[in-house]
Design a protein around this motif. Structure first.
Motif, PDB file in Angstrom:
ATOM      1  N   GLY A 161      -1.217  12.028   9.750  1.00 37.59           N
ATOM      2  CA  GLY A 161      -2.683  11.947   9.694  1.00 37.59           C
ATOM      3  C   GLY A 161      -3.276  11.865  11.097  1.00 37.59           C
ATOM      4  N   GLU A 162      -2.583  11.106  11.969  1.00 39.99           N
ATOM      5  CA  GLU A 162      -3.058  10.998  13.358  1.00 39.99           C
ATOM      6  C   GLU A 162      -2.952  12.340  14.059  1.00 39.99           C
ATOM      7  OE1 GLU A 162      -0.520   7.437  14.186  1.00 39.99           O
ATOM      8  OE2 GLU A 162      -2.076   7.077  15.693  1.00 39.99           O
TER       9      GLU A 162
ATOM     10  N   ASP B  72      -8.067  21.385   7.580  1.00 39.06           N
ATOM     11  CA  ASP B  72      -7.685  22.003   6.309  1.00 39.06           C
ATOM     12  C   ASP B  72      -8.704  23.082   5.926  1.00 39.06           C
ATOM     13  OD1 ASP B  72      -6.726  22.532   3.795  1.00 39.06           O
ATOM     14  OD2 ASP B  72      -6.932  20.496   3.007  1.00 39.06           O
TER      15      ASP B  72
ATOM     16  N   CYS C  17      -4.592  10.711  -3.890  1.00 36.04           N
ATOM     17  CA  CYS C  17      -3.900  10.953  -2.608  1.00 36.04           C
ATOM     18  C   CYS C  17      -4.472  10.053  -1.524  1.00 36.04           C
ATOM     19  CB  CYS C  17      -4.073  12.399  -2.174  1.00 36.04           C
ATOM     20  SG  CYS C  17      -3.175  13.559  -3.176  1.00 36.04           S
ATOM     21  N   THR C  18      -5.777  10.184  -1.267  1.00 34.69           N
ATOM     22  CA  THR C  18      -6.391   9.338  -0.240  1.00 34.69           C
ATOM     23  C   THR C  18      -6.514   7.915  -0.805  1.00 34.69           C
ATOM     24  OG1 THR C  18      -8.465  10.266  -1.007  1.00 34.69           O
ATOM     25  CG2 THR C  18      -7.648  11.094   1.065  1.00 34.69           C
ATOM     26  N   ASP C  19      -6.841   6.965   0.059  1.00 31.68           N
ATOM     27  CA  ASP C  19      -6.813   5.563  -0.362  1.00 31.68           C
ATOM     28  C   ASP C  19      -7.704   5.304  -1.581  1.00 31.68           C
ATOM     29  OD1 ASP C  19      -4.999   5.108   1.555  1.00 31.68           O
ATOM     30  OD2 ASP C  19      -6.339   4.081   2.948  1.00 31.68           O
TER      31      ASP C  19
ATOM     32  N   PHE D 167      -3.235  15.243  12.729  1.00 30.86           N
ATOM     33  CA  PHE D 167      -4.387  16.028  12.263  1.00 30.86           C
ATOM     34  C   PHE D 167      -5.668  15.551  12.945  1.00 30.86           C
ATOM     35  CE2 PHE D 167      -1.976  17.589   8.515  1.00 30.86           C
ATOM     36  CZ  PHE D 167      -2.433  18.890   8.492  1.00 30.86           C
ATOM     37  N   ASP D 168      -5.886  14.228  12.893  1.00 32.95           N
ATOM     38  CA  ASP D 168      -7.161  13.691  13.395  1.00 32.95           C
ATOM     39  C   ASP D 168      -7.308  13.856  14.912  1.00 32.95           C
ATOM     40  OD1 ASP D 168      -7.722  12.998  10.810  1.00 32.95           O
ATOM     41  OD2 ASP D 168      -7.095  10.908  11.021  1.00 32.95           O
TER      42      ASP D 168
ATOM     43  N   PRO E 169     -12.999  11.727  10.005  1.00 33.31           N
ATOM     44  CA  PRO E 169     -11.595  12.103  10.154  1.00 33.31           C
ATOM     45  C   PRO E 169     -11.447  13.617  10.106  1.00 33.31           C
ATOM     46  CG  PRO E 169     -12.007  11.350   7.897  1.00 33.31           C
ATOM     47  CD  PRO E 169     -13.331  11.336   8.626  1.00 33.31           C
TER      48      PRO E 169
ATOM     49  N   SER F 229       0.233   9.649   5.729  1.00 32.86           N
ATOM     50  CA  SER F 229      -1.132   9.106   5.750  1.00 32.86           C
ATOM     51  C   SER F 229      -1.599   8.973   7.193  1.00 32.86           C
ATOM     52  CB  SER F 229      -1.164   7.752   5.044  1.00 32.86           C
ATOM     53  OG  SER F 229      -0.562   6.774   5.851  1.00 32.86           O
ATOM     54  N   GLY F 230      -2.719   8.259   7.370  1.00 29.60           N
ATOM     55  CA  GLY F 230      -3.240   8.077   8.715  1.00 29.60           C
ATOM     56  C   GLY F 230      -2.393   7.122   9.540  1.00 29.60           C
ATOM     57  N   GLY F 231      -1.619   6.285   8.862  1.00 31.47           N
ATOM     58  CA  GLY F 231      -0.830   5.294   9.583  1.00 31.47           C
ATOM     59  C   GLY F 231       0.670   5.454   9.419  1.00 31.47           C
TER      60      GLY F 231
ATOM     61  N   HIS G 182       0.823  -1.223   0.000  1.00 31.45           N
ATOM     62  CA  HIS G 182       0.000   0.000   0.000  1.00 31.45           C
ATOM     63  C   HIS G 182       0.863   1.282   0.000  1.00 31.45           C
ATOM     64  CE1 HIS G 182      -3.638   2.295   1.252  1.00 31.45           C
ATOM     65  NE2 HIS G 182      -2.770   3.020   1.930  1.00 31.45           N
TER      66      HIS G 182
ATOM     67  N   GLY H 194      -0.024   9.787  -0.169  1.00 28.75           N
ATOM     68  CA  GLY H 194      -0.754   9.430   1.046  1.00 28.75           C
ATOM     69  C   GLY H 194      -1.867  10.428   1.305  1.00 28.75           C
ATOM     70  N   GLY H 195      -2.839  10.009   2.114  1.00 26.92           N
ATOM     71  CA  GLY H 195      -4.039  10.791   2.351  1.00 26.92           C
ATOM     72  C   GLY H 195      -3.799  12.241   2.738  1.00 26.92           C
ATOM     73  N   VAL H 196      -2.774  12.493   3.569  1.00 22.99           N
ATOM     74  CA  VAL H 196      -2.544  13.856   4.048  1.00 22.99           C
ATOM     75  C   VAL H 196      -2.030  14.770   2.922  1.00 22.99           C
ATOM     76  CG1 VAL H 196      -1.447  15.238   5.849  1.00 22.99           C
ATOM     77  CG2 VAL H 196      -2.130  12.915   6.370  1.00 22.99           C
TER      78      VAL H 196
HETATM   79  O1  KG4 Z   1      -3.867   7.424   2.974  1.00 26.27           O
HETATM   80  P1  KG4 Z   1      -5.133   7.540   3.741  1.00 26.27           P
HETATM   81  O2  KG4 Z   1      -6.418   7.769   2.953  1.00 26.27           O
HETATM   82  O3  KG4 Z   1      -5.373   6.271   4.634  1.00 26.27           O
HETATM   83  C1  KG4 Z   1      -4.287   5.653   5.289  1.00 26.27           C
HETATM   84  O4  KG4 Z   1      -3.612   4.837   4.630  1.00 26.27           O
HETATM   85  O5  KG4 Z   1      -4.090   6.011   6.467  1.00 26.27           O
HETATM   86  O6  KG4 Z   1      -4.963   8.721   4.810  1.00 26.27           O
HETATM   87  C2  KG4 Z   1      -5.982   9.077   5.691  1.00 26.27           C
HETATM   88  C3  KG4 Z   1      -5.519  10.276   6.503  1.00 26.27           C
HETATM   89  C4  KG4 Z   1      -6.470  10.641   7.635  1.00 26.27           C
HETATM   90  O7  KG4 Z   1      -5.707  10.843   8.798  1.00 26.27           O
HETATM   91  C5  KG4 Z   1      -7.103  11.950   7.157  1.00 26.27           C
HETATM   92  O8  KG4 Z   1      -7.483  12.813   8.189  1.00 26.27           O
HETATM   93  C6  KG4 Z   1      -5.960  12.538   6.362  1.00 26.27           C
HETATM   94  O9  KG4 Z   1      -5.422  11.433   5.661  1.00 26.27           O
HETATM   95  N1  KG4 Z   1      -6.416  13.574   5.421  1.00 26.27           N
HETATM   96  C7  KG4 Z   1      -6.111  14.879   5.567  1.00 26.27           C
HETATM   97  C8  KG4 Z   1      -6.758  15.538   4.498  1.00 26.27           C
HETATM   98  N2  KG4 Z   1      -7.440  14.617   3.757  1.00 26.27           N
HETATM   99  C9  KG4 Z   1      -7.204  13.414   4.340  1.00 26.27           C
HETATM  100  N3  KG4 Z   1      -5.357  15.503   6.484  1.00 26.27           N
HETATM  101  C10 KG4 Z   1      -5.230  16.826   6.351  1.00 26.27           C
HETATM  102  N4  KG4 Z   1      -5.828  17.560   5.366  1.00 26.27           N
HETATM  103  C11 KG4 Z   1      -6.585  16.954   4.429  1.00 26.27           C
HETATM  104  N5  KG4 Z   1      -7.152  17.669   3.469  1.00 26.27           N
END
Ligand code: KG4
Ligand code: ZN
Length: 342
Positions: free
Chosen positions: A170-171, A191, A308-310, A173-174, A185, A143-145, A115, A277-279
């Motif tokens: 990501g954590e 943002d 970007c996100t999953d 932020f969350d 999340p 990302s979140g992890g 991933h 990654g998601g962030v």
């Molecule tokens: O890559 P991802 O979709 O899933 C993982 O593999 O973890 O990342 C998810 C993370 C979450 O913590 C979410 O809050 C963060 O990405 N995220 C953001 C934004 N969009 C998603 N963090 C800050 N600003 C954003 N616009």
């Protein structure tokens, strides 16, 4: 290496709380369907057992939709790529078992995908709005992890040169969002509010971490103490200052990331920088990366928002390159909750 053949890859992603399926024709995305699981909002975070159950419900319709949108027949598929890890075991098992069964049923090869590698190689999807970075490049995967700086020498030659010692970006932020009473999340909400806030209104500490590693747990704690102190003085503090708090938190996180990237560029001499990654969907981070081109002379690459996100398209692009190199998985392949990039 297989050339001169039109390759159709069905890709499946189920590592966390998004069930996704995509169809790629060579390196082009024909469809990329994502079903986001809303159930976790009620709990303020991803509940692994619920995620696994939702994947089971979503996987068949999501795959059906991806194939229908791509306007191909299942029989045209060359191979099935799936996320093997890292992620939540119960979630990974759904995608892994589904991919294995379908590859058996259709008698086509199976391709396992890491991933985090996929977040990096998403840059190689052929899309008019994106240009791929040149090897070697540095990838900041947020990302979140995970939070990593990866030196990418080739499609299958990657080395982690820095990573978080505790929380992922990501954590950060969350968890900050949770302290502010925002739903999960919270990253995208921080943002959103940050766009109209003053990033210099409140100051949070930049952690001192050695080499190219990161740490975000101290930031979370300092935000918690700050909010507790301020709300004792003024119970409406969050409500009255939400935009400025979010902007200040985001500014601090961006400062930490850019500081480490500058160090990584200095150490490696590599000025090609890609984020993933998601962030990397964060508008402040995207802007900081674009600004770094003129500010520091880097060449920066920011993927299209939906990659970007999953999503499964990024799994599909890795599948495409593995297929070309005939790197296939056996039927006894198992999901891996911890799966390092190598
Ligand atoms: O890559 P991802 O979709 O899933 C993982 O593999 O973890 O990342 C998810 C993370 C979450 O913590 C979410 O809050 C963060 O990405 N995220 C953001 C934004 N969009 C998603 N963090 C800050 N600003 C954003 N616009
Ligand atoms: Zn991810």
């Amino acid at each position: 290496m297989l050339e001169h053949e039109t390759i159709y890859i069905l890709a499946i992603e189920s590592s966390c709380d998004d069930t996704s399926a995509a169809v790629l024709m060579n390196d082009k995305v024909l469809s990329n369907v994502v079903a986001t699981q809303a159930i976790h909002k009620e709990y303020g975070g991803v509940v692994p057992e619920l995620a696994s159950r939702a994947h089971q419900q979503n996987i068949v319709p999501v795959v059906d939709q991806a194939i229908a949108k791509a306007n191909i027949d299942k029989k045209q598929l060359s191979a099935i790529a799936f996320t093997r890890g890292p992620g939540l075991m119960g979630s990974l098992l759904v995608g892994t078992s589904f991919a294995k069964s379908l590859s058996l049923g259709l008698q086509i090869p199976l391709i396992e995908v890491n991933h985090m590698k996929a977040h990096i190689l998403a840059h190689f999807i052929d899309d008019d709005s994106m240009k791929p970075p040149k090897f070697p490049f540095l990838a900041l995967t947020i990302s979140g992890g995970h939070t990593q700086i990866v030196q990418v020498n080739g499609f299958f030659d990657m080395k982690i040169i820095g990573q978080t010692l505790d929380d992922a970006v990501g954590e950060a932020f969350d968890k900050s969002a949770k302290i502010l009473g925002l739903p999960y999340p919270g990253g995208p909400l921080i943002d959103k509010y940050a766009t109209t806030g003053n990033p210099h209104k409140f100051e949070f500490p930049i952690p001192k971490v050695k080499d190219l590693d990161f740490s975000f747990s101290g930031l979370k704690t300092s935000i918690l103490y700050f909010i507790q102190k301020q709300t004792k003085i003024n119970p409406d503090f969050i409500e009255n200052n939400l935009e400025d708090i979010c902007a200040s938190i985001q500014y601090t996180i961006i400062t930490i990331l850019i500081k480490k990237l500058k160090k990584a560029v200095k150490l490696t001499g590599i000025k090609e920088i890609a984020i993933g990654g998601g962030v990397s969907a964060n508008s402040g981070i995207r802007k900081a990366l674009v600004d770094a081109q003129t500010k520091y002379g880097w060449k920066t690459y920011v993927p299209k928002f939906e990659y970007c996100t999953d999503n499964a398209a990024m799994i599909g692009i890795v599948g495409y390159y593995k297929y070309k190199n005939e790197v296939f998985a056996k039927q006894d392949v198992t999901a891996k909750a911890r799966y390092l990039i190598s």
